[in-house]
Write a protein that holds these residues in place. Structure first.
Motif, PDB file in Angstrom:
ATOM      1  N   LYS A 142       0.802  -1.224   0.000  1.00 48.92           N
ATOM      2  CA  LYS A 142       0.000   0.000   0.000  1.00 48.92           C
ATOM      3  C   LYS A 142       0.833   1.271   0.000  1.00 48.92           C
ATOM      4  O   LYS A 142       0.338   2.331   0.383  1.00 48.92           O
ATOM      5  CB  LYS A 142      -1.011  -0.002   1.158  1.00 48.92           C
ATOM      6  CG  LYS A 142      -1.991  -1.148   1.021  1.00 48.92           C
ATOM      7  CD  LYS A 142      -3.184  -1.018   1.928  1.00 48.92           C
ATOM      8  CE  LYS A 142      -4.166  -2.138   1.633  1.00 48.92           C
ATOM      9  NZ  LYS A 142      -5.225  -2.191   2.610  1.00 48.92           N
ATOM     10  N   ALA A 143       2.082   1.173  -0.392  1.00 52.28           N
ATOM     11  CA  ALA A 143       2.881   2.384  -0.602  1.00 52.28           C
ATOM     12  C   ALA A 143       2.336   3.076  -1.848  1.00 52.28           C
ATOM     13  O   ALA A 143       1.722   2.439  -2.703  1.00 52.28           O
ATOM     14  CB  ALA A 143       4.344   2.007  -0.812  1.00 52.28           C
ATOM     15  N   GLY A 144       2.532   4.391  -1.945  1.00 47.91           N
ATOM     16  CA  GLY A 144       2.100   5.103  -3.137  1.00 47.91           C
ATOM     17  C   GLY A 144       2.917   4.642  -4.338  1.00 47.91           C
ATOM     18  O   GLY A 144       4.125   4.502  -4.245  1.00 47.91           O
ATOM     19  N   ILE A 145       2.238   4.360  -5.456  1.00 48.53           N
ATOM     20  CA  ILE A 145       2.983   3.997  -6.663  1.00 48.53           C
ATOM     21  C   ILE A 145       2.377   4.734  -7.846  1.00 48.53           C
ATOM     22  O   ILE A 145       1.270   5.264  -7.756  1.00 48.53           O
ATOM     23  CB  ILE A 145       2.972   2.469  -6.963  1.00 48.53           C
ATOM     24  CG1 ILE A 145       1.553   1.909  -6.959  1.00 48.53           C
ATOM     25  CG2 ILE A 145       3.838   1.710  -5.998  1.00 48.53           C
ATOM     26  CD1 ILE A 145       1.489   0.489  -7.443  1.00 48.53           C
ATOM     27  N   SER A 146       3.092   4.799  -8.943  1.00 51.88           N
ATOM     28  CA  SER A 146       2.534   5.383 -10.157  1.00 51.88           C
ATOM     29  C   SER A 146       3.195   4.720 -11.353  1.00 51.88           C
ATOM     30  O   SER A 146       4.236   4.079 -11.229  1.00 51.88           O
ATOM     31  CB  SER A 146       2.764   6.885 -10.181  1.00 51.88           C
ATOM     32  OG  SER A 146       4.135   7.142 -10.360  1.00 51.88           O
ATOM     33  N   LYS A 147       2.534   4.890 -12.495  1.00 50.32           N
ATOM     34  CA  LYS A 147       3.039   4.294 -13.727  1.00 50.32           C
ATOM     35  C   LYS A 147       4.462   4.737 -14.024  1.00 50.32           C
ATOM     36  O   LYS A 147       5.273   3.988 -14.537  1.00 50.32           O
ATOM     37  CB  LYS A 147       2.159   4.747 -14.899  1.00 50.32           C
ATOM     38  CG  LYS A 147       1.000   3.826 -15.151  1.00 50.32           C
ATOM     39  CD  LYS A 147       0.214   4.331 -16.332  1.00 50.32           C
ATOM     40  CE  LYS A 147      -1.235   4.005 -16.144  1.00 50.32           C
ATOM     41  NZ  LYS A 147      -2.074   4.443 -17.235  1.00 50.32           N
ATOM     42  N   GLU A 148       4.738   6.013 -13.715  1.00 51.02           N
ATOM     43  CA  GLU A 148       6.044   6.563 -14.069  1.00 51.02           C
ATOM     44  C   GLU A 148       7.136   6.010 -13.164  1.00 51.02           C
ATOM     45  O   GLU A 148       8.297   6.060 -13.505  1.00 51.02           O
ATOM     46  CB  GLU A 148       6.031   8.091 -13.960  1.00 51.02           C
ATOM     47  CG  GLU A 148       5.235   8.777 -15.060  1.00 51.02           C
ATOM     48  CD  GLU A 148       3.728   8.691 -14.834  1.00 51.02           C
ATOM     49  OE1 GLU A 148       3.314   8.619 -13.665  1.00 51.02           O
ATOM     50  OE2 GLU A 148       2.980   8.675 -15.830  1.00 51.02           O
ATOM     51  N   LYS A 149       6.740   5.508 -12.007  1.00 49.67           N
ATOM     52  CA  LYS A 149       7.767   5.128 -11.039  1.00 49.67           C
ATOM     53  C   LYS A 149       7.917   3.631 -10.881  1.00 49.67           C
ATOM     54  O   LYS A 149       8.237   3.152  -9.795  1.00 49.67           O
ATOM     55  CB  LYS A 149       7.468   5.777  -9.684  1.00 49.67           C
ATOM     56  CG  LYS A 149       7.766   7.258  -9.708  1.00 49.67           C
ATOM     57  CD  LYS A 149       7.776   7.837  -8.336  1.00 49.67           C
ATOM     58  CE  LYS A 149       8.168   9.297  -8.390  1.00 49.67           C
ATOM     59  NZ  LYS A 149       7.993   9.936  -7.103  1.00 49.67           N
ATOM     60  N   VAL A 150       7.654   2.875 -11.937  1.00 52.01           N
ATOM     61  CA  VAL A 150       7.982   1.461 -11.872  1.00 52.01           C
ATOM     62  C   VAL A 150       9.144   1.196 -12.828  1.00 52.01           C
ATOM     63  O   VAL A 150       9.309   1.892 -13.822  1.00 52.01           O
ATOM     64  CB  VAL A 150       6.785   0.535 -12.209  1.00 52.01           C
ATOM     65  CG1 VAL A 150       5.695   0.691 -11.181  1.00 52.01           C
ATOM     66  CG2 VAL A 150       6.279   0.787 -13.603  1.00 52.01           C
ATOM     67  N   VAL A 151       9.943   0.218 -12.476  1.00 55.60           N
ATOM     68  CA  VAL A 151      11.126  -0.093 -13.274  1.00 55.60           C
ATOM     69  C   VAL A 151      10.884  -1.415 -13.994  1.00 55.60           C
ATOM     70  O   VAL A 151      10.540  -2.403 -13.350  1.00 55.60           O
ATOM     71  CB  VAL A 151      12.353  -0.224 -12.352  1.00 55.60           C
ATOM     72  CG1 VAL A 151      13.590  -0.557 -13.162  1.00 55.60           C
ATOM     73  CG2 VAL A 151      12.555   1.041 -11.546  1.00 55.60           C
ATOM     74  N   PRO A 152      11.021  -1.422 -15.334  1.00 55.00           N
ATOM     75  CA  PRO A 152      10.873  -2.702 -16.028  1.00 55.00           C
ATOM     76  C   PRO A 152      12.114  -3.562 -15.801  1.00 55.00           C
ATOM     77  O   PRO A 152      13.208  -3.033 -15.664  1.00 55.00           O
ATOM     78  CB  PRO A 152      10.752  -2.287 -17.492  1.00 55.00           C
ATOM     79  CG  PRO A 152      11.428  -0.972 -17.583  1.00 55.00           C
ATOM     80  CD  PRO A 152      11.311  -0.306 -16.235  1.00 55.00           C
ATOM     81  N   LEU A 153      11.928  -4.847 -15.745  1.00 50.50           N
ATOM     82  CA  LEU A 153      13.063  -5.759 -15.579  1.00 50.50           C
ATOM     83  C   LEU A 153      13.309  -6.440 -16.920  1.00 50.50           C
ATOM     84  O   LEU A 153      12.406  -7.071 -17.452  1.00 50.50           O
ATOM     85  CB  LEU A 153      12.756  -6.817 -14.519  1.00 50.50           C
ATOM     86  CG  LEU A 153      12.523  -6.319 -13.099  1.00 50.50           C
ATOM     87  CD1 LEU A 153      12.289  -7.492 -12.166  1.00 50.50           C
ATOM     88  CD2 LEU A 153      13.706  -5.510 -12.625  1.00 50.50           C
ATOM     89  N   TYR A 154      14.486  -6.283 -17.448  1.00 51.39           N
ATOM     90  CA  TYR A 154      14.833  -6.955 -18.695  1.00 51.39           C
ATOM     91  C   TYR A 154      15.826  -8.065 -18.393  1.00 51.39           C
ATOM     92  O   TYR A 154      16.955  -7.797 -18.007  1.00 51.39           O
ATOM     93  CB  TYR A 154      15.482  -5.978 -19.673  1.00 51.39           C
ATOM     94  CG  TYR A 154      14.628  -4.774 -20.002  1.00 51.39           C
ATOM     95  CD1 TYR A 154      13.368  -4.942 -20.578  1.00 51.39           C
ATOM     96  CD2 TYR A 154      15.078  -3.496 -19.751  1.00 51.39           C
ATOM     97  CE1 TYR A 154      12.596  -3.841 -20.890  1.00 51.39           C
ATOM     98  CE2 TYR A 154      14.309  -2.393 -20.066  1.00 51.39           C
ATOM     99  CZ  TYR A 154      13.068  -2.565 -20.635  1.00 51.39           C
ATOM    100  OH  TYR A 154      12.308  -1.472 -20.936  1.00 51.39           O
ATOM    101  N   GLY A 155      15.386  -9.298 -18.548  1.00 52.11           N
ATOM    102  CA  GLY A 155      16.318 -10.415 -18.427  1.00 52.11           C
ATOM    103  C   GLY A 155      16.964 -10.644 -19.767  1.00 52.11           C
ATOM    104  O   GLY A 155      16.838  -9.834 -20.686  1.00 52.11           O
TER     105      GLY A 155
END
Lengths: 199, 186
Positions: free
Chosen positions: B73-86
């Motif tokens: 339940k921390a605040g999140i937004s679309k701009e603040k997620v990091v994609p993971l590239y394997g």
């Protein structure tokens, strides 16, 4: 998104079955239909509460939009609790409404409900009559809740002095459940209960 | 990529250590917190929780007014997620063709401490300007105008943040020009 819903419920179902709590018989879940949209949950009344040793059955309906929206949960077993309607079994619990989060599962919901039985919130009631009794006359609330647990949830603690009052009303030809509701709502004052029934 | 299943991992497993690793889907380390399946098009929130991008996107769409992490339940937004590239397999190579597109990773250029690099016209038309007044008579004013020089990467084009940055950079440019005019006239 029904695909996510079904796949998730299948996993959650296994999670509940394998959980420690299930091993201790504290929570249980069963399928009602084969397409995983309706389930039957069971929670044990927590120790040191009026619900101790009772078994409470829950109706769990999984919406199409699960897990983005919470499951619809209702008590099928009649229960005397400030946050649960003594008439319909509707539950007032934030995580089943606006505080739902998609990472919650059947297991966490059942455990939260068990925690709710142990820690009522009379200031945010679902059943105003029970909540008032809880705040104004706690001892009678405990007795009443024990009595309901004995009667409907199979808990072993009998409440003989309440039974005798019930019997008096039953002797007047009043339906047992109706008499129980009237007496419970009137803090087991026989005169007032009789008045509400016959007025 | 985290979503490589055990069987695929064994087929591709030219590294003998790969086969010895425990199956990620068994210990749940790389499971999406929403669909509970191994995460695909994985993104991770600033609070460290892993999701499939389509799952997280739908969660954010469901609650536009209260965007919180489904786990903590921390605040999140679309701009603040990091994609993971394997290292990934070919099937996963074009996340942009999927709806909704996964947010892009942000790549920071290494700091360039080289010599004077002003007046480089960059391809992207970005510029920086700085100016100042030295102690007269050693210098009336010294100004450097960097056009297209190395700069910190801004927001992604198209986002509100990007437009805001564009606006601010234009605003400061005009303020600077007016200031130079004022100095010349005064």
């Amino acid at each position: 998104m029904a695909n996510i819903a079904v796949a998730r419920i299948k996993r959650e179902f296994k999670e509940v079955v394998k959980s420690e709590e299930a091993a201790k018989c504290a929570i249980k879940v069963e399928l009602v239909d084969n397409n995983f949209t309706e389930l039957r949950g069971e929670i044990a009344g927590p120790p040191d509460t009026p619900y101790e040793s009772g078994t409470f059955i829950l109706e769990i309906k999984i919406p199409e939009t699960y897990p983005f929206n919470p499951p619809k949960v209702r008590f099928q077993t009649k229960i005397w609790h400030p946050n649960i309607s003594s008439v319909t079994g509707a539950i007032c619990l934030d995580i089943l409404r606006d505080q739902w989060a998609a990472a919650m599962t059947l297991r966490t919901v059942l455990l939260s409900l068990q925690a709710l039985l142990a820690a009522a919130e009379p200031d945010d009631p679902q059943d105003a009559v029970v909540a008032r009794q809880f705040k104004e006359n706690y001892e009678i609330y405990v007795k009443t809740a024990k009595h309901w647990s004995y009667k409907y949830a199979g808990a072993p603690n009998r409440t003989p002095e309440l039974d005798s009052k019930l019997k008096q009303l039953a002797d007047m030809g009043v339906d047992e459940h109706r008499a129980r509701v009237a007496l419970s709502s009137c803090d087991w004052d026989l005169a007032r209960a009789t008045e509400t029934i016959f007025s | 990529m985290a979503s490589t299943s055990e069987s695929e991992g064994q087929k591709e497993g030219d590294d003998p250590e790969d086969a010895n690793k425990s199956n990620p889907s068994q210990d749940g380390t790389f499971e999406c917190n929403i669909c509970l399946d191994t995460a695909h098009d994985a993104v991770v929130s600033m609070c460290g929780h892993l999701f499939c991008w389509p799952c997280l996107h739908q969660w954010l769409e469901t609650r536009p007014n209260r965007q919180t992490c489904p786990v903590c339940k921390a605040g999140i937004s679309k701009e603040k997620v990091v994609p993971l590239y394997g290292r990934g397999n070919a099937k996963q190579e074009d996340p942009r063709t999927k709806v909704p597109p996964r947010p892009q990773g942000q790549r920071t250029e290494p700091e360039n401490n080289g010599p004077f690099q002003s007046f480089n016209w960059g391809g992207d038309g970005g510029f920086q300007m700085s100016f100042g007044i030295g102690a007269f008579p050693f210098g009336l004013f010294a100004s450097t105008v960097n056009l297209g020089g190395p700069r910190l990467p801004g927001a992604q084009p198209g986002t509100p943040q990007f437009e805001e940055e564009q606006f601010l950079s234009k605003l400061f440019l005009w303020v600077a020009i007016l200031f130079i005019f004022w100095l010349l006239v005064a």
